[in-house]
Design an enzyme around this catalytic site. Structure first.
Site, mmCIF file in Angstrom:
data_model
loop_
_atom_site.group_PDB
_atom_site.id
_atom_site.type_symbol
_atom_site.label_atom_id
_atom_site.label_comp_id
_atom_site.label_asym_id
_atom_site.label_seq_id
_atom_site.Cartn_x
_atom_site.Cartn_y
_atom_site.Cartn_z
ATOM 1 N N THR A 172 4.683 27.937 15.660
ATOM 2 C CA THR A 172 4.236 29.235 15.159
ATOM 3 C C THR A 172 5.269 29.921 14.268
ATOM 4 O OG1 THR A 172 2.824 29.444 17.075
ATOM 5 C CG2 THR A 172 3.361 31.486 15.939
ATOM 6 N N GLY A 228 -10.084 24.249 16.395
ATOM 7 C CA GLY A 228 -11.045 23.202 16.755
ATOM 8 C C GLY A 228 -10.863 21.908 15.979
ATOM 9 N N ASN A 274 -0.583 13.020 15.659
ATOM 10 C CA ASN A 274 -1.238 13.627 16.820
ATOM 11 C C ASN A 274 -2.720 13.267 16.784
ATOM 12 O OD1 ASN A 274 -2.936 15.932 17.981
ATOM 13 N ND2 ASN A 274 -0.920 16.561 18.701
ATOM 14 N N CYS A 303 -6.043 20.134 23.744
ATOM 15 C CA CYS A 303 -6.580 21.144 22.829
ATOM 16 C C CYS A 303 -7.534 22.058 23.598
ATOM 17 C CB CYS A 303 -7.320 20.505 21.660
ATOM 18 S SG CYS A 303 -8.111 21.770 20.618
ATOM 19 N N ASN A 333 -5.357 30.868 18.432
ATOM 20 C CA ASN A 333 -6.155 30.076 17.501
ATOM 21 C C ASN A 333 -7.278 29.373 18.228
ATOM 22 O OD1 ASN A 333 -6.027 26.868 17.419
ATOM 23 N ND2 ASN A 333 -4.085 27.608 18.275
ATOM 24 N N ILE A 355 4.734 22.475 25.544
ATOM 25 C CA ILE A 355 3.369 22.702 25.972
ATOM 26 C C ILE A 355 2.441 22.907 24.762
ATOM 27 C CG2 ILE A 355 3.964 23.713 28.208
ATOM 28 C CD1 ILE A 355 3.673 26.505 26.978
ATOM 29 N N LYS A 399 -0.815 17.395 11.767
ATOM 30 C CA LYS A 399 -2.006 18.083 12.272
ATOM 31 C C LYS A 399 -2.901 17.090 13.008
ATOM 32 C CE LYS A 399 -5.479 20.777 13.017
ATOM 33 N NZ LYS A 399 -5.404 21.629 14.235
HETATM 34 O O1 DOR Z 1 -4.035 25.369 20.095
HETATM 35 C C1 DOR Z 1 -4.451 24.312 19.645
HETATM 36 N N1 DOR Z 1 -5.251 24.313 18.567
HETATM 37 N N2 DOR Z 1 -4.107 23.140 20.222
HETATM 38 C C2 DOR Z 1 -4.595 21.957 19.816
HETATM 39 O O2 DOR Z 1 -4.287 20.959 20.421
HETATM 40 C C3 DOR Z 1 -5.467 21.880 18.660
HETATM 41 C C4 DOR Z 1 -5.602 23.127 17.879
HETATM 42 C C5 DOR Z 1 -6.969 23.239 17.264
HETATM 43 O O3 DOR Z 1 -7.186 22.600 16.225
HETATM 44 O O4 DOR Z 1 -7.832 23.931 17.828
#
Ligand code: DOR
Length: 303
Positions: A265, A72, A99, A129, A69, A190, A45
């Site tokens: 997912t 954040g 990451n 993100c 999602n 991606i 994460k």
């Molecule tokens: O979709 C995403 N949600 N991509 C990211 O890189 C981080 C994650 C998040 O924590 O919002």
């Protein structure tokens, strides 16, 4: 018996299937009933220099074809990860990919230094993100900034640096080239595709942040197209991801040019999805008389 081993930017993995960042935590919840050694690797994460609570809820919305999602980057911070999660993870035989997201290029550098000293196998530099201001799409959509973050990460890392690209751009090859020229060792793509869902009863967006990132089956064809474009544009190994739930999905990304694939997912519905993908990919290779799964990489034929 099909040879499933692959190498991603010098990191050897016993099979090409890793779990995507944000979908498997740090392996702890799954690890109790799951043999992490089945996986080629784990993308942890997303970490930031300091702990974060993430965005307000609701921050997950299901759609018929995937999940939106706006989490954040909720996480305990890089030091807590190193102290409390990494030692347990390192007892397993899989590639550990950290990451990271930073508010500034300097923060990426500090995290790279800490994580490479702590013994992760690779760093995935998140510049994509869609749910945070600093460190999110700001870096992933501008070639000069993407390059600056990459240079900073490389300067402070002793392990391979893989940069995670955004699909929320007009020309992903432009960003890929900038990151490659800045010294990246690999690319992953991606990240999620920006989307929105509205509740027709309340007339309000489902997500408190209004928009979020879409993952799951809906984005697989986008991912295949982008991996193919990037593979043709730069000479770097690629970790492909986006909507992979079956062996054939992974095969598409590999044929398009990926050296390894991440399952994200699909883990929510079935924690064993990555193992299923691995086995189905090997079965597909065997059926087609292909002796190593790595032979799928970039093997798409021209019309
Ligand atoms: O979709 C995403 N949600 N991509 C990211 O890189 C981080 C994650 C998040 O924590 O919002």
């Amino acid at each position: 018996k099909v040879d499933q081993s692959v190498v991603l930017a010098g990191v050897k993995m016993k099979n090409p299937v890793v779990v995507a960042s944000g979908t498997f935590g740090f392996g702890r919840e799954y690890g109790q009933f799951y043999n992490l050694n089945e996986l080629g690797g784990i993308c942890c994460k997303g970490l930031t220099l300091h702990r974060r609570e993430g965005n307000p809820s609701p921050r997950i919305a299901e759609t018929p074809m995937g999940i939106l999602n706006s989490v954040g980057l909720q996480n305990p911070g890089v030091d807590a990860f190193i102290a409390e999660e990494l030692p347990e993870l390192r007892t397993h035989d899989l590639a550990i990919i950290a990451n990271i997201s930073g508010n500034t290029p300097e923060e990426y550098g500090i995290m790279c230094e800490k994580l490479s000293a702590a013994g992760v196998d690779m760093i995935e530099v998140n510049i994509s993100c869609p749910n945070v201001k600093a460190g999110g799409l700001a870096y992933g959509t501008k070639p000069e900034l993407a390059a600056e973050v990459t240079r900073m990460a490389k300067a402070h890392s002793t392990v391979p640096v893989m940069v995670k690209l955004s699909p929320n751009v007009t020309d992903i090859t432009e960003i890929a080239r900038a990151v490659a020229d800045a010294g990246a060792d690999a690319l992953s793509l991606i990240n999620t595709l920006r989307g929105m869902r509205i509740d027709v009863n309340t007339h309000r967006p489902i997500l408190k942040m209004n928009t979020g990132g879409l993952s799951g089956p809906a984005v697989l064809p986008v991912a295949v197209r982008m991996v193919w474009e990037v593979a043709n544009a730069v000479d770097l190994p690629i970790l492909g991801m986006g909507g992979v739930a079956k062996g054939a999905d992974a095969a598409q990304l590999m044929l398009a040019g990926a050296s390894a694939v991440a399952v994200g997912t699909a883990c929510f519905a079935d924690p064993y999805a990555p193992v299923k993908v691995r086995d189905e990919l090997a079965a597909l290779a065997e059926m087609q008389g292909i002796s190593k799964v790595s032979d799928f990489t970039g093997a798409v034929k021209p019309w």
